[in-house]
Design an enzyme around this catalytic site. Structure first.
Site, PDB file in Angstrom:
ATOM      1  N   LYS A  76       2.104   2.242  -5.008  1.00  0.00           N
ATOM      2  CA  LYS A  76       2.814   1.742  -6.199  1.00  0.00           C
ATOM      3  C   LYS A  76       2.009   1.987  -7.469  1.00  0.00           C
ATOM      4  O   LYS A  76       2.559   2.295  -8.506  1.00  0.00           O
ATOM      5  CB  LYS A  76       3.065   0.224  -6.074  1.00  0.00           C
ATOM      6  CG  LYS A  76       4.043  -0.131  -4.983  1.00  0.00           C
ATOM      7  CD  LYS A  76       4.262  -1.628  -4.920  1.00  0.00           C
ATOM      8  CE  LYS A  76       3.085  -2.407  -4.400  1.00  0.00           C
ATOM      9  NZ  LYS A  76       2.738  -2.194  -2.999  1.00  0.00           N
ATOM     10  N   GLN A 108       2.174  -5.949  -2.986  1.00  0.00           N
ATOM     11  CA  GLN A 108       2.583  -6.047  -1.571  1.00  0.00           C
ATOM     12  C   GLN A 108       3.898  -5.285  -1.337  1.00  0.00           C
ATOM     13  O   GLN A 108       4.149  -4.334  -2.045  1.00  0.00           O
ATOM     14  CB  GLN A 108       2.708  -7.513  -1.126  1.00  0.00           C
ATOM     15  CG  GLN A 108       1.377  -8.238  -1.012  1.00  0.00           C
ATOM     16  CD  GLN A 108       0.901  -8.850  -2.308  1.00  0.00           C
ATOM     17  OE1 GLN A 108       1.673  -9.427  -3.034  1.00  0.00           O
ATOM     18  NE2 GLN A 108      -0.370  -8.726  -2.605  1.00  0.00           N
ATOM     19  N   GLY A 150      -4.064  -4.592  -4.349  1.00  0.00           N
ATOM     20  CA  GLY A 150      -5.050  -3.614  -4.796  1.00  0.00           C
ATOM     21  C   GLY A 150      -4.336  -2.331  -5.158  1.00  0.00           C
ATOM     22  O   GLY A 150      -3.666  -1.737  -4.320  1.00  0.00           O
ATOM     23  N   HIS A 151      -4.396  -1.965  -6.416  1.00  0.00           N
ATOM     24  CA  HIS A 151      -3.798  -0.710  -6.855  1.00  0.00           C
ATOM     25  C   HIS A 151      -4.908   0.260  -7.222  1.00  0.00           C
ATOM     26  O   HIS A 151      -5.823  -0.108  -7.948  1.00  0.00           O
ATOM     27  CB  HIS A 151      -2.947  -0.920  -8.122  1.00  0.00           C
ATOM     28  CG  HIS A 151      -1.683  -1.650  -7.864  1.00  0.00           C
ATOM     29  ND1 HIS A 151      -0.945  -2.234  -8.871  1.00  0.00           N
ATOM     30  CD2 HIS A 151      -1.028  -1.899  -6.725  1.00  0.00           C
ATOM     31  CE1 HIS A 151       0.122  -2.810  -8.331  1.00  0.00           C
ATOM     32  NE2 HIS A 151       0.092  -2.616  -7.043  1.00  0.00           N
ATOM     33  N   ASP A 172       0.811  -1.225   0.000  1.00  0.00           N
ATOM     34  CA  ASP A 172       0.000   0.000   0.000  1.00  0.00           C
ATOM     35  C   ASP A 172       0.843   1.272   0.000  1.00  0.00           C
ATOM     36  O   ASP A 172       0.446   2.284   0.580  1.00  0.00           O
ATOM     37  CB  ASP A 172      -0.960   0.039   1.215  1.00  0.00           C
ATOM     38  CG  ASP A 172      -1.759  -1.239   1.333  1.00  0.00           C
ATOM     39  OD1 ASP A 172      -2.250  -1.701   0.300  1.00  0.00           O
ATOM     40  OD2 ASP A 172      -1.871  -1.777   2.451  1.00  0.00           O
TER      41      ASP A 172
END
Ligand code: IMP
Length: 426
Positions: free
Chosen positions: A16, A224, A40-41, A13
């Site tokens: 990225k 991650q 999750g991006h 988080d």
């Protein structure tokens, strides 16, 4: 060679998605090599917000080829849902997405087992995303996993699913007292997904190798972060893959000399979701400021993230295990308005100085961070675009990051939008 790895330098988080998206606009290939739909991006582009879990961020550019490499664990249902939601936002799928035939498939029993195992651990639960990641990688290591190549062949899938489900149902019922899954229902549902995904599958390692030889611009997109690495992270509070540059090589099917630059992404402070030690965690009004001003809620699970001061001990670990060539520091704007800022330089444990991140989490829990303090700033920095224009105290903070982490800072994020960045080294 025109290749760069973008890798999380903390507990995930780190923003990225934003950095990847900026670089993806000029990339020929964007490669995901590790993890699965636990990632999750969020990519903010003007009015549009894109939430990505499995699909590399280059999907927002029509001429970029997006590779889901062999090291990713692919949940076909989540992937197809994600494709549908991107299609609704105007994204087209054709030759711009390829999935490696060696990638392992996340099946419903992986998710069931993830959930049941977490419940059984009680207070020792890892706090996983419950996306079936650990159980799927466990099957891969146990050599009973189902790969995309098996999945898209109906006979092989039917046969492998039968034997796997027989075993998994025994574990689900006898060990955990859960409900068994129905073979025919899973087979029918997932055969439907396999049919839709078959045309995207190929040997992506070979495609990537040719692209690198042809000097194409390639981004390895991390998911991650370093501290969640199965070997070097805060084991057992880690994910089940290697979200570090070495893992990208294994998970993309290329060697280490295929990666020229390694850019570590960190926030100007630290966050973590899930359980596990977090030496610089703040449970006070500064922690609340970081949570609320930084909008620190998970993209995948919506969970509030734990927040704390920047920790140079973990960043030095990230620099080392990733071979970082520079750092991007995101969300510097979130620190605006905090009077005194702190960065942990090292820890103290039982009267001893600790400079390197300890392997044993019970020792880590006894570590007390030692901080260097900085004066904050109050000026709005969200429209600053050059380093020189930053308030003096913000510059001092960034200089300290470089000094304490032994790595140059090449990029600074001052807002969520694509253009809210300061570049010090293009
Ligand atoms: P898993 O990857 O779902 O097995 O979860 C293992 C640990 O990694 C948990 O603490 C999760 O919260 C954490 N984790 C997994 N993926 C991410 C991510 O993308 N960002 C932050 N933490 C993650």
């Amino acid at each position: 060679m025109n290749t760069i790895a973008l890798v999380g330098a903390q507990w995930g988080d780190e923003g990225k998605g934003k950095v990847i998206d900026i670089l993806a606009s000029s990339a020929d290939y964007v490669v995901r090599a590790t993890g699965g739909s636990n990632a999750g991006h969020t990519v903010v582009c003007g009015e549009n917000v894109y939430k990505l879990h499995l699909i590399p961020s280059g999907i927002l550019y029509p001429n970029t080829v997006n590779i889901i490499g062999n090291g990713v664990v692919v949940d076909p249902k989540v992937l197809l849902e994600e494709m549908a939601s991107l299609k609704a936002q105007g994204v087209e799928f054709g030759k711009n997405l390829i999935i490696d035939v060696r990638a392992h498939v996340v099946l419903p029993y992986h998710k069931t087992l993830d959930e049941l195992a977490e419940k059984a651990k009680g207070k020792d639960a890892i706090g996983t995303t419950k996306r079936g990641i650990g159980p799927c990688y466990a099957d891969k290591s146990d050599r009973i996993g189902i790969r995309m190549i098996d999945f898209i062949d109906p006979d092989t899938f039917a046969q492998k699913l039968k034997s796997n489900l027989a075993l998994k149902n025994k574990i689900i019922t006898a060990v955990y007292g859960g409900e068994p899954l129905d073979y025919n229902a899973v087979l029918d549902e997932y055969n439907g997904y396999a049919k839709q995904l078959a045309k995207f599958c190929c040997d992506t390692g070979a495609v990537l190798y040719d692209a690198i030889k042809a000097d194409k611009r390639v981004i390895f997109e991390g998911a991650q972060g370093a501290l969640l690495d199965l070997d070097s992270g805060t084991y057992p509070f880690v994910t089940s893959s290697h979200p570090i540059t070495g893992g990208f090589c294994a998970g993309a099917g290329v060697g280490p000399t295929a990666i020229k630059e390694c850019l570590g992404i960190a926030k100007a402070y630290t966050t973590r979701v899930g359980a596990g030690p977090f030496p610089t965690e703040l449970n006070d009004e500064v922690g609340d400021h970081l949570l609320n001003v930084g909008h620190e809620f998970g993209t995948t699970t919506g969970r509030a993230r734990r927040c704390g001061w920047l920790d140079a001990v973990i960043l030095r670990l990230a620099v080392r295990i990733n071979g970082l060539t520079s750092l991007a520091i995101n969300k510097l704007d979130t620190l605006t308005g905090i009077k005194k800022l702190k960065i942990a330089t090292h820890y103290m444990r039982d009267g001893q100085r600790v400079d390197n991140f300890p392997a044993d989490i019970s020792l880590l829990e006894r570590c007390v961070p030692v901080y260097e303090e900085f004066d904050g700033w109050t000026e709005d920095i969200s429209s600053v675009r050059s380093y020189d224009e930053l308030p003096q105290n913000a510059k001092k903070y960034i200089d300290a990051v470089e000094r304490l982490c032994e790595c140059k800072v090449s990029m600074i994020g001052v807002g969520a939008d694509r253009d809210q960045n300061i570049y010090r080294d293009r």
